[in-house]
Write an enzyme that holds these catalytic residues in place. Structure first.
Site, PDB file in Angstrom:
ATOM      1  N   GLY A 106      19.211 -14.406 -41.338  1.00  0.00           N
ATOM      2  CA  GLY A 106      20.582 -14.858 -41.124  1.00  0.00           C
ATOM      3  C   GLY A 106      20.599 -16.294 -40.647  1.00  0.00           C
ATOM      4  N   GLN A 131      24.000 -23.606 -36.741  1.00  0.00           N
ATOM      5  CA  GLN A 131      22.572 -23.914 -36.616  1.00  0.00           C
ATOM      6  C   GLN A 131      22.145 -25.112 -37.463  1.00  0.00           C
ATOM      7  OE1 GLN A 131      21.667 -19.544 -37.305  1.00  0.00           O
ATOM      8  NE2 GLN A 131      19.889 -20.162 -36.114  1.00  0.00           N
ATOM      9  N   CYS A 172      15.431 -15.686 -33.717  1.00  0.00           N
ATOM     10  CA  CYS A 172      16.430 -16.645 -34.186  1.00  0.00           C
ATOM     11  C   CYS A 172      15.715 -17.884 -34.701  1.00  0.00           C
ATOM     12  CB  CYS A 172      17.348 -17.020 -33.016  1.00  0.00           C
ATOM     13  SG  CYS A 172      18.624 -18.206 -33.450  1.00  0.00           S
ATOM     14  N   LEU A 173      16.165 -18.408 -35.833  1.00  0.00           N
ATOM     15  CA  LEU A 173      15.524 -19.606 -36.385  1.00  0.00           C
ATOM     16  C   LEU A 173      15.688 -20.806 -35.453  1.00  0.00           C
ATOM     17  CD1 LEU A 173      16.469 -19.271 -40.164  1.00  0.00           C
ATOM     18  CD2 LEU A 173      14.283 -18.740 -39.063  1.00  0.00           C
ATOM     19  N   HIS A 202      26.685 -17.173 -32.851  1.00  0.00           N
ATOM     20  CA  HIS A 202      26.399 -18.605 -33.061  1.00  0.00           C
ATOM     21  C   HIS A 202      27.695 -19.386 -33.268  1.00  0.00           C
ATOM     22  CE1 HIS A 202      22.064 -18.984 -33.134  1.00  0.00           C
ATOM     23  NE2 HIS A 202      21.909 -18.017 -34.020  1.00  0.00           N
ATOM     24  N   HIS A 256      24.862 -11.140 -34.190  1.00  0.00           N
ATOM     25  CA  HIS A 256      24.041 -12.285 -33.757  1.00  0.00           C
ATOM     26  C   HIS A 256      24.576 -13.590 -34.378  1.00  0.00           C
ATOM     27  CE1 HIS A 256      19.906 -14.207 -33.056  1.00  0.00           C
ATOM     28  NE2 HIS A 256      20.492 -15.042 -33.883  1.00  0.00           N
ATOM     29  N   GLU A 257      24.834 -13.554 -35.691  1.00  0.00           N
ATOM     30  CA  GLU A 257      25.289 -14.772 -36.379  1.00  0.00           C
ATOM     31  C   GLU A 257      26.691 -15.169 -35.927  1.00  0.00           C
ATOM     32  OE1 GLU A 257      23.086 -16.420 -37.765  1.00  0.00           O
ATOM     33  OE2 GLU A 257      21.637 -14.795 -37.915  1.00  0.00           O
TER      34      GLU A 257
HETATM   35 NI    NI Z   1      20.148 -17.034 -34.547  1.00  0.00          NI
END
Ligand code: NI
Length: 170
Positions: free
Chosen positions: A46, A51, A92-93, A138, A134-135
């Site tokens: 995701g 991000q 998470c990236l 963000h 989660h997304e």
């Molecule tokens: Ni993330």
């Protein structure tokens, strides 16, 4: 298509609250393509526009093993969340190498526009429900480590800043 740079925690830009997408136009479609390419390249499941330093309500997700079932959610809203919770390990990236347990609703209902601007409603549970929540966090400027204890969060912050200094020196 292009790979986009991903902001790394604790970059303050990750705490920006995203604004609604005004129109699913050529610019947004190009952004979706770039975000999917960036997510697949980084082996993520995701990625939120936040991000990649674009502060509009757009996320891309793909939880399939073959990386061939992209899900695009534009202006997503959670219309229902189960009181039943589940704890799962998240990564998470924007926080590379860190995985920890977060408690979230086990099932949710979401409405959003898809990548063509069509209105969609979907029911999600399991890993998809975790990923969407989660997304969407963000988009509100929230990173999953903020659910962890202050002690853990500070350790992660220190580790990330150290890694960044080492990269800059290299
Ligand atoms: Ni993330």
């Amino acid at each position: 298509m292009a790979l986009l740079p991903i902001l790394c925690y604790p970059d303050p830009r990750l705490h920006t609250v995203a604004k609604p997408v005004q129109a699913v136009d050529a610019r947004i479609k190009a952004l979706i393509d770039d975000m999917l390419e960036t997510m697949y390249d980084a082996n993520g499941i995701g990625l939120a526009a936040t991000q990649v330093d674009v502060h509009e309500r757009l996320v891309v997700i793909d939880i399939s093993e073959q990386h061939n079932e992209p899900l695009v959610l534009i202006n997503p809203e959670i219309t229902w969340a189960s009181t039943d919770k589940q704890v799962s390990d998240e990564g998470c990236l924007s926080v590379p190498g860190i995985y920890d347990g977060v408690e979230r609703s086990a099932a949710i209902k979401v409405t959003a526009l898809d990548g063509e601007g069509r209105s969609r409603a979907l029911d999600a549970q399991g890993i998809l429900a975790v990923c969407i929540q989660h997304e969407m966090d963000h988009l509100l400027g929230k990173v999953f480590v903020e659910y962890l204890s202050p002690l853990k969060r500070n350790r992660i912050k220190t580790k990330m800043l150290k890694a960044r200094r080492e990269t800059e020196r290299a």
